[in-house]
Design a protein around this motif. Structure first.
Motif, PDB file in Angstrom:
ATOM      1  N   ALA A  99       0.820  -1.209   0.000  1.00 17.05           N
ATOM      2  CA  ALA A  99       0.000   0.000   0.000  1.00 17.05           C
ATOM      3  C   ALA A  99       0.857   1.263   0.000  1.00 17.05           C
ATOM      4  O   ALA A  99       0.320   2.367  -0.053  1.00 17.05           O
ATOM      5  N   GLY A 100       2.171   1.090   0.073  1.00 19.91           N
ATOM      6  CA  GLY A 100       3.069   2.238   0.040  1.00 19.91           C
ATOM      7  C   GLY A 100       3.142   2.996   1.349  1.00 19.91           C
ATOM      8  O   GLY A 100       3.503   4.176   1.366  1.00 19.91           O
ATOM      9  N   LEU A 101       2.835   2.336   2.459  1.00 16.81           N
ATOM     10  CA  LEU A 101       2.871   2.979   3.761  1.00 16.81           C
ATOM     11  C   LEU A 101       4.212   2.725   4.447  1.00 16.81           C
ATOM     12  O   LEU A 101       4.817   1.667   4.270  1.00 16.81           O
ATOM     13  N   ALA A 102       4.631   3.680   5.247  1.00 10.33           N
ATOM     14  CA  ALA A 102       5.892   3.542   5.981  1.00 10.33           C
ATOM     15  C   ALA A 102       5.623   2.838   7.310  1.00 10.33           C
ATOM     16  O   ALA A 102       5.883   3.379   8.392  1.00 10.33           O
ATOM     17  N   ASN A 103       5.092   1.642   7.191  1.00 14.78           N
ATOM     18  CA  ASN A 103       4.715   0.870   8.377  1.00 14.78           C
ATOM     19  C   ASN A 103       4.910  -0.611   8.140  1.00 14.78           C
ATOM     20  O   ASN A 103       4.942  -1.071   6.998  1.00 14.78           O
ATOM     21  N   GLY A 104       5.028  -1.349   9.231  1.00 12.35           N
ATOM     22  CA  GLY A 104       5.094  -2.793   9.162  1.00 12.35           C
ATOM     23  C   GLY A 104       3.774  -3.400   9.591  1.00 12.35           C
ATOM     24  O   GLY A 104       2.753  -2.717   9.666  1.00 12.35           O
ATOM     25  N   GLY A 105       3.809  -4.697   9.890  1.00  8.17           N
ATOM     26  CA  GLY A 105       2.582  -5.407  10.217  1.00  8.17           C
ATOM     27  C   GLY A 105       2.559  -5.970  11.619  1.00  8.17           C
ATOM     28  O   GLY A 105       3.576  -6.450  12.137  1.00  8.17           O
ATOM     29  N   GLY A 106       1.396  -5.902  12.240  1.00 10.87           N
ATOM     30  CA  GLY A 106       1.192  -6.486  13.554  1.00 10.87           C
ATOM     31  C   GLY A 106      -0.259  -6.892  13.703  1.00 10.87           C
ATOM     32  O   GLY A 106      -1.065  -6.716  12.788  1.00 10.87           O
ATOM     33  N   LYS A 107      -0.624  -7.431  14.850  1.00 18.75           N
ATOM     34  CA  LYS A 107      -2.020  -7.813  15.095  1.00 18.75           C
ATOM     35  C   LYS A 107      -2.218  -8.058  16.581  1.00 18.75           C
ATOM     36  O   LYS A 107      -1.313  -8.562  17.267  1.00 18.75           O
ATOM     37  N   THR A 108      -3.409  -7.710  17.037  1.00 19.23           N
ATOM     38  CA  THR A 108      -3.829  -8.040  18.397  1.00 19.23           C
ATOM     39  C   THR A 108      -4.992  -9.017  18.316  1.00 19.23           C
ATOM     40  O   THR A 108      -5.929  -8.801  17.542  1.00 19.23           O
ATOM     41  N   VAL A 109      -4.930 -10.080  19.102  1.00 19.63           N
ATOM     42  CA  VAL A 109      -6.031 -11.030  19.182  1.00 19.63           C
ATOM     43  C   VAL A 109      -6.374 -11.255  20.651  1.00 19.63           C
ATOM     44  O   VAL A 109      -5.507 -11.637  21.449  1.00 19.63           O
ATOM     45  N   VAL A 110      -7.625 -10.981  20.985  1.00 17.89           N
ATOM     46  CA  VAL A 110      -8.152 -11.351  22.304  1.00 17.89           C
ATOM     47  C   VAL A 110      -8.897 -12.664  22.109  1.00 17.89           C
ATOM     48  O   VAL A 110      -9.932 -12.706  21.440  1.00 17.89           O
ATOM     49  N   ALA A 111      -8.347 -13.732  22.673  1.00 18.74           N
ATOM     50  CA  ALA A 111      -8.899 -15.080  22.451  1.00 18.74           C
ATOM     51  C   ALA A 111      -9.930 -15.409  23.520  1.00 18.74           C
ATOM     52  O   ALA A 111      -9.587 -15.754  24.655  1.00 18.74           O
ATOM     53  N   LEU A 112     -11.195 -15.307  23.141  1.00 19.85           N
ATOM     54  CA  LEU A 112     -12.272 -15.621  24.081  1.00 19.85           C
ATOM     55  C   LEU A 112     -12.527 -17.126  24.105  1.00 19.85           C
ATOM     56  O   LEU A 112     -12.643 -17.749  23.047  1.00 19.85           O
ATOM     57  N   PRO A 113     -12.646 -17.715  25.274  1.00 22.31           N
ATOM     58  CA  PRO A 113     -13.009 -19.137  25.353  1.00 22.31           C
ATOM     59  C   PRO A 113     -14.428 -19.353  24.813  1.00 22.31           C
ATOM     60  O   PRO A 113     -15.257 -18.441  24.855  1.00 22.31           O
ATOM     61  N   PRO A 114     -14.717 -20.533  24.308  1.00 21.26           N
ATOM     62  CA  PRO A 114     -16.070 -20.821  23.805  1.00 21.26           C
ATOM     63  C   PRO A 114     -17.128 -20.538  24.859  1.00 21.26           C
ATOM     64  O   PRO A 114     -16.956 -20.859  26.039  1.00 21.26           O
ATOM     65  N   GLY A 115     -18.225 -19.909  24.432  1.00 20.96           N
ATOM     66  CA  GLY A 115     -19.328 -19.626  25.330  1.00 20.96           C
ATOM     67  C   GLY A 115     -19.169 -18.373  26.161  1.00 20.96           C
ATOM     68  O   GLY A 115     -20.032 -18.052  26.983  1.00 20.96           O
ATOM     69  N   THR A 116     -18.072 -17.635  25.952  1.00 24.65           N
ATOM     70  CA  THR A 116     -17.832 -16.426  26.734  1.00 24.65           C
ATOM     71  C   THR A 116     -18.756 -15.292  26.304  1.00 24.65           C
ATOM     72  O   THR A 116     -18.935 -15.044  25.105  1.00 24.65           O
ATOM     73  N   HIS A 117     -19.327 -14.630  27.275  1.00 20.88           N
ATOM     74  CA  HIS A 117     -20.105 -13.418  27.003  1.00 20.88           C
ATOM     75  C   HIS A 117     -19.546 -12.294  27.869  1.00 20.88           C
ATOM     76  O   HIS A 117     -19.530 -12.400  29.101  1.00 20.88           O
ATOM     77  N   LEU A 118     -19.077 -11.245  27.245  1.00 19.42           N
ATOM     78  CA  LEU A 118     -18.535 -10.109  27.983  1.00 19.42           C
ATOM     79  C   LEU A 118     -19.626  -9.069  28.215  1.00 19.42           C
ATOM     80  O   LEU A 118     -20.238  -8.587  27.252  1.00 19.42           O
ATOM     81  N   ASP A 119     -19.858  -8.730  29.473  1.00 21.32           N
ATOM     82  CA  ASP A 119     -20.764  -7.614  29.719  1.00 21.32           C
ATOM     83  C   ASP A 119     -19.994  -6.314  29.499  1.00 21.32           C
ATOM     84  O   ASP A 119     -18.799  -6.327  29.170  1.00 21.32           O
ATOM     85  N   VAL A 120     -20.652  -5.200  29.675  1.00 21.89           N
ATOM     86  CA  VAL A 120     -20.034  -3.900  29.379  1.00 21.89           C
ATOM     87  C   VAL A 120     -18.769  -3.691  30.200  1.00 21.89           C
ATOM     88  O   VAL A 120     -17.732  -3.260  29.682  1.00 21.89           O
ATOM     89  N   ASP A 121     -18.821  -4.009  31.475  1.00 20.82           N
ATOM     90  CA  ASP A 121     -17.665  -3.792  32.347  1.00 20.82           C
ATOM     91  C   ASP A 121     -16.516  -4.723  31.996  1.00 20.82           C
ATOM     92  O   ASP A 121     -15.341  -4.316  32.004  1.00 20.82           O
ATOM     93  N   ASP A 122     -16.840  -5.987  31.706  1.00 23.06           N
ATOM     94  CA  ASP A 122     -15.792  -6.941  31.328  1.00 23.06           C
ATOM     95  C   ASP A 122     -15.110  -6.511  30.030  1.00 23.06           C
ATOM     96  O   ASP A 122     -13.882  -6.574  29.907  1.00 23.06           O
ATOM     97  N   ARG A 123     -15.915  -6.085  29.061  1.00 17.91           N
ATOM     98  CA  ARG A 123     -15.353  -5.667  27.774  1.00 17.91           C
ATOM     99  C   ARG A 123     -14.425  -4.468  27.972  1.00 17.91           C
ATOM    100  O   ARG A 123     -13.338  -4.417  27.397  1.00 17.91           O
ATOM    101  N   ARG A 124     -14.867  -3.532  28.757  1.00 21.63           N
ATOM    102  CA  ARG A 124     -14.054  -2.353  29.018  1.00 21.63           C
ATOM    103  C   ARG A 124     -12.723  -2.731  29.672  1.00 21.63           C
ATOM    104  O   ARG A 124     -11.664  -2.223  29.304  1.00 21.63           O
ATOM    105  N   ALA A 125     -12.792  -3.653  30.626  1.00 20.80           N
ATOM    106  CA  ALA A 125     -11.568  -4.086  31.306  1.00 20.80           C
ATOM    107  C   ALA A 125     -10.603  -4.766  30.339  1.00 20.80           C
ATOM    108  O   ALA A 125      -9.381  -4.526  30.377  1.00 20.80           O
TER     109      ALA A 125
END
Length: 338
Positions: free
Chosen positions: A48-74
């Motif tokens: 793309a012609g950008l002066a940047n490299g590549g990275g990634k963040t992954v938050v791996a949720l266990p199966p069946g996990t439901h994050l409420d508003v406070d959990d998601r924020r944390a």
């Protein structure tokens, strides 16, 4: 909650890559995904012609996990703290499972975050930029399929009104791509796993089919716009398209699928080229402070890049994926030795 941050390369500059919040059978699958996606981001930013490299963040949720508003924020605060620890060598943005509002939350802990709403000093959603880049890639592909014998003469601005497209996935990007193609007068087949998405098909006058039918529709170009891994060795013999170009990341279930597509004479645009419009928009607006018309021109150059990839592939008799990988390697080598 397991958080994986993978920085693949900083040869061209600080690494960039979205924050994915997704469910995985095992937390180690999330790490594997982060590693794979970060590599693709290096290729995306380089071409793309950008002066940047590549990275990634992954938050791996266990199966069946439901994050409420406070959990998601944390969790998002933890992500921000982890990114801040990189000292500017990595910045993030939205990805599967996160959006612009989540970037505001991450931004409470680090400045190295993109695509916050304009009201919070960001560039907003990356979806319109991604869709614009995909359409530029589609024009380049149509030009290559129908253009003159000399690939160097192909125009990335070729019209699409005489072509047919199957858009698989009508999320924010897929729906935008479908609308742009419909406005241009293209014939559309569309699908989504959500039945309510049929309303968009009706609005656009597009043919609505089930996702498995859309994948094998008889069209000029298949446009994967949902999750990755859709192009499998088993699917390739069933395809009835001339090319595959879309915004879905990691479309190939395995690297050998690129060769299988090439052997069948089906053109595959590397997804990291076609889907780069979103990150181009975010970086150009937030880092380069460029006006929108300059940003739009940058995004349109995705078509030119893809035309170059097709030209190299045709001259060498290799798959476009191989040509694109050679271009990435050349850019990284040049940066390392400069």
């Amino acid at each position: 909650m397991p958080i994986a941050i993978a920085v693949h390369s900083t040869a061209l500059g600080p690494a960039l890559g979205g924050c994915r919040l997704w469910t995985y059978p095992d937390w180690r699958d999330g790490i594997e995904d982060a590693l794979r996606l970060s590599s693709a981001m290096t290729a995306k930013t380089a071409l793309a012609g950008l002066a940047n490299g590549g990275g990634k963040t992954v938050v791996a949720l266990p199966p069946g996990t439901h994050l409420d508003v406070d959990d998601r924020r944390a969790v998002l605060h933890d992500v921000g703290d982890a990114i801040e620890a990189f000292g500017g060598r990595y910045g993030t943005g939205p990805d599967v499972g996160t959006g612009v509002d989540d970037m505001v939350t991450i931004g409470e802990r680090t400045d190295h975050v993109f695509c916050r709403p304009a009201s919070h000093g960001g560039s907003g959603s990356s979806s319109p930029g991604t869709a614009a880049g995909v359409v530029a890639a589609l024009r380049a592909t149509v030009a290559h399929l129908s253009g003159p014998a000399d690939p160097a003469e192909h125009s990335p601005q070729a019209p699409v009104e005489k072509s047919s497209f199957a858009v698989v996935g009508l999320g924010s990007v897929g729906a935008d791509v479908a609308r742009r193609l419909a406005v241009a007068g293209a014939r559309l087949v569309v699908s989504d796993v959500r039945p309510d998405a049929k309303a968009l098909a009706d609005e656009l006058g597009a043919e609505w089919v089930a996702p498995e039918e859309a994948l094998t529709a008889e069209v000029d170009v298949l446009v994967p716009a949902a999750l990755g891994g859709v192009l499998t060795p088993a699917l390739v013999p069933q395809l009835r398209c001339r090319a595959v170009v879309g915004p879905a990341n990691n479309q190939l279930a395995s690297p050998d699928v690129a060769g299988l597509l090439h052997d069948r004479g089906i053109l595959w645009a590397p997804d990291y080229v076609a889907s780069a419009g979103g990150i181009v928009h975010a970086v150009a607006v937030e880092l380069y402070r460029e006006p929108e018309y300059v940003v739009a021109a940058r995004i349109e150059r995705i078509g030119e890049t893809l035309t170059e990839v097709y030209r190299m592939a045709a001259e060498s008799g290799v798959a476009p994926a191989t040509a694109a990988e050679a271009l990435v390697a050349a850019k990284l080598t040049q940066a390392t030795h400069s």
